[in-house]
Design a protein around this motif. Structure first.
Motif, PDB file in Angstrom:
ATOM      1  N   ARG A 148      31.437 -60.068  31.484  1.00 31.09           N
ATOM      2  CA  ARG A 148      30.372 -59.073  31.286  1.00 31.09           C
ATOM      3  C   ARG A 148      30.903 -57.802  30.625  1.00 31.09           C
ATOM      4  O   ARG A 148      30.128 -56.876  30.381  1.00 31.09           O
ATOM      5  CB  ARG A 148      29.690 -58.725  32.617  1.00 31.09           C
ATOM      6  CG  ARG A 148      28.876 -59.870  33.194  1.00 31.09           C
ATOM      7  CD  ARG A 148      27.857 -59.382  34.223  1.00 31.09           C
ATOM      8  NE  ARG A 148      27.213 -60.531  34.832  1.00 31.09           N
ATOM      9  CZ  ARG A 148      27.545 -61.039  36.022  1.00 31.09           C
ATOM     10  NH1 ARG A 148      28.517 -60.455  36.729  1.00 31.09           N
ATOM     11  NH2 ARG A 148      26.932 -62.092  36.508  1.00 31.09           N
ATOM     12  N   GLN A 221      32.131 -58.103  36.916  1.00 25.76           N
ATOM     13  CA  GLN A 221      31.983 -59.433  37.491  1.00 25.76           C
ATOM     14  C   GLN A 221      32.545 -59.429  38.911  1.00 25.76           C
ATOM     15  O   GLN A 221      33.333 -58.563  39.266  1.00 25.76           O
ATOM     16  CB  GLN A 221      32.686 -60.501  36.649  1.00 25.76           C
ATOM     17  CG  GLN A 221      34.005 -60.082  36.030  1.00 25.76           C
ATOM     18  CD  GLN A 221      33.853 -59.214  34.787  1.00 25.76           C
ATOM     19  OE1 GLN A 221      32.911 -59.350  34.024  1.00 25.76           O
ATOM     20  NE2 GLN A 221      34.802 -58.310  34.581  1.00 25.76           N
ATOM     21  N   ASP A 242      30.270 -65.656  39.840  1.00 26.09           N
ATOM     22  CA  ASP A 242      30.710 -65.302  38.488  1.00 26.09           C
ATOM     23  C   ASP A 242      32.030 -65.960  38.124  1.00 26.09           C
ATOM     24  O   ASP A 242      32.116 -66.732  37.181  1.00 26.09           O
ATOM     25  CB  ASP A 242      30.878 -63.780  38.367  1.00 26.09           C
ATOM     26  CG  ASP A 242      29.573 -63.021  38.497  1.00 26.09           C
ATOM     27  OD1 ASP A 242      28.506 -63.609  38.232  1.00 26.09           O
ATOM     28  OD2 ASP A 242      29.627 -61.826  38.874  1.00 26.09           O
ATOM     29  N   GLY A 278      28.230 -65.181  32.071  1.00 22.91           N
ATOM     30  CA  GLY A 278      28.802 -64.101  31.289  1.00 22.91           C
ATOM     31  C   GLY A 278      27.835 -63.620  30.221  1.00 22.91           C
ATOM     32  O   GLY A 278      27.032 -64.402  29.695  1.00 22.91           O
TER      33      GLY A 278
END
Length: 466
Positions: A148, A221, A242, A278
């Protein structure tokens, strides 16, 4: 093959490659415990000189654990890129060191050879390097990963916010998360070491982390550092996850002691990638390692602990991880006795991982019974900052109350960013500025208020009550 060298009117014999590598290692207590360390400074110097003359090609034909006996050895050989290696195939270990230190070894040229390096080559060259050499070469390496946000850019240093709690109390964990965010920590990861591997407790934490990140639109994340099989189960049941975590090592025997194999890691990697959570990339794995783990598991095959550690990086590299963390002083003084040994090991690990193409972080840490203190950690932290470490830990007060060890605090990250001009990941920094945690120049805003997080603790309490 026996390796021989004459030095100071003495003739030294090293019966095989793993013995030569072990005797060339700088002194550390774990190698002494395993009975593989040099018996004198003279023997160590002789081993380093003989190792410096060894052709890099030799490492492709002389496996320190036979190919047929170990799946990590098979992974190393099967994934070796001969084309990438061709540019340096004529080097000895000493030649390789000289090239790495030269102006010809740039970020681009080092990146072009990384897939041609085996971990044993990298371990070997690290053993004949001074501290400044390890720092200089690592600083040239740039390993960028994304989920991210974008991690590992030159000029940036990220942190893993580690809000551990001895009873996995979500309210206590949330308080630590809030504390860390208000000091600009958490761009690498918000990662919790759970007190137990209980599936219900783990999934409660995963839901809470996801709620906080999604609600406040934080470009980071999350991860709960439970066993990889628990995380696979969570993915299969639709739990928001994640990044997949696992501790790994450099031999098949040691990984088996952790309850993992390459096939299990393959399954976890595929499961995590399939989620597509993501937003700017899809590096989905987080690995932790540490010198001494193979010895403590009796899975070291007579290999020195730093070479075993470098082999773990071959496992990590196979899965294109978001983060790799050497928890350098965590195992204890039986393996790294004092601050000097911890510092050297941390710089070796960072250098070796970066040279192999990994997004290396280091948990700058020690246990309370080691001959080390926070002054030692300040030295290692500063050296790693200069060397371009991708991330460090951020823990309230530098004291992990669940794992009972000393590491780096939220304030330590502010220190290293200020003194070296380092910044968080760009997406995270924009978020910090937006919420007035950092000012518009990217510096910590000492007058920032709790602001957008005022409801974090009540929200967590409401979730638990319902």
């Amino acid at each position: 093959m026996i390796f021989t060298i004459d030095l100071a009117a003495n003739r030294f014999h090293f019966k095989d490659l793993k013995t030569l590598l072990a005797k060339a290692s700088p002194l550390r207590s774990g190698d002494c415990l395993a009975g593989v360390a040099a018996e004198s400074m003279l023997e160590r110097a002789a081993a380093q000189m003989r190792l410096a003359d060894l052709p890099l090609k030799h490492f492709l034909n002389d496996m320190i654990i036979p190919y047929e006996d170990d799946e990590v050895s098979r992974l190393i050989i099967d994934n070796h890129d001969k084309k990438a290696f061709s540019a340096i195939s004529h080097f000895s270990v000493g030649d390789f060191r000289n090239w790495l230190l030269s102006d010809q070894a740039t970020t681009k040229s080092i990146d072009s050879i990384k897939q041609g390096l085996t971990p044993e080559m990298v371990a070997a060259v690290s053993k004949i390097m001074r501290v400044q050499d390890l720092v200089l070469v690592a600083q040239k390496c740039e390993v960028v990963t994304k989920f991210r946000n974008t991690l590992g850019l030159h000029g940036c240093m990220s942190t893993r916010l580690q809000p551990n709690h001895p009873t996995d109390d979500p309210a206590g964990i949330a308080a630590s998360i809030l504390d860390g965010l208000m000091y600009g920590n958490g761009d690498a990861l918000i990662g919790i070491n759970p007190a137990t591997d209980n599936y219900q407790a783990v999934t409660t934490l995963l839901h809470m982390l996801d709620d906080i990140i999604q609600h406040y639109e934080i470009p980071t994340q999350a991860c709960v550092l439970t066993h990889v099989t628990t995380q696979i189960e969570a993915i299969n049941k639709g739990i928001p996850l994640d990044i997949v975590f696992q501790s790994i090592a450099g031999t098949q025997l040691t990984n088996e002691s952790f309850g993992v194999s390459l096939s299990i890691l393959d399954e976890a990697y595929s499961a995590a990638k399939s989620l597509g959570r993501g937003t700017v990339g899809n590096n989905v794995m987080y690995f932790e390692t540490g010198q001494g783990s193979a010895l403590s598991a009796n899975g070291h095959h007579g290999i020195d602990q730093q070479t075993c550690e470098a082999r773990a990086y071959a496992v990590a590299r196979h899965y294109q991880p978001l983060l790799v963390n050497s928890v350098v002083g965590f195992i204890g003084p039986e393996y790294l006795y004092d601050g000097k040994q911890i510092n050297r090991a941390g710089l070796e690990d960072h250098f070796s991982g970066k040279l192999l193409g990994l997004p290396m972080g280091v948990d700058v840490c020690y246990t309370n019974h080691a001959e080390a203190d926070q002054d030692d950690m300040d030295m290692l932290l500063t050296q790693l900052g200069v060397a371009g470490v991708n991330f460090i830990m951020g823990i309230p007060g530098a004291d992990d109350i669940m794992l009972n060890y000393q590491t780096t605090s939220f304030h330590d990250a502010l220190y290293i960013r200020q003194v070296l001009g380092k910044r968080p990941s760009p997406e995270f920094e924009k978020w910090l500025i937006k919420h007035k945690i950092f000012d518009t120049t990217g510096r910590f805003n000492q007058h920032s208020q709790i602001g957008p997080f005022a409801e974090v603790l009540p929200k967590v309490k409401h979730t638990l009550d319902n």
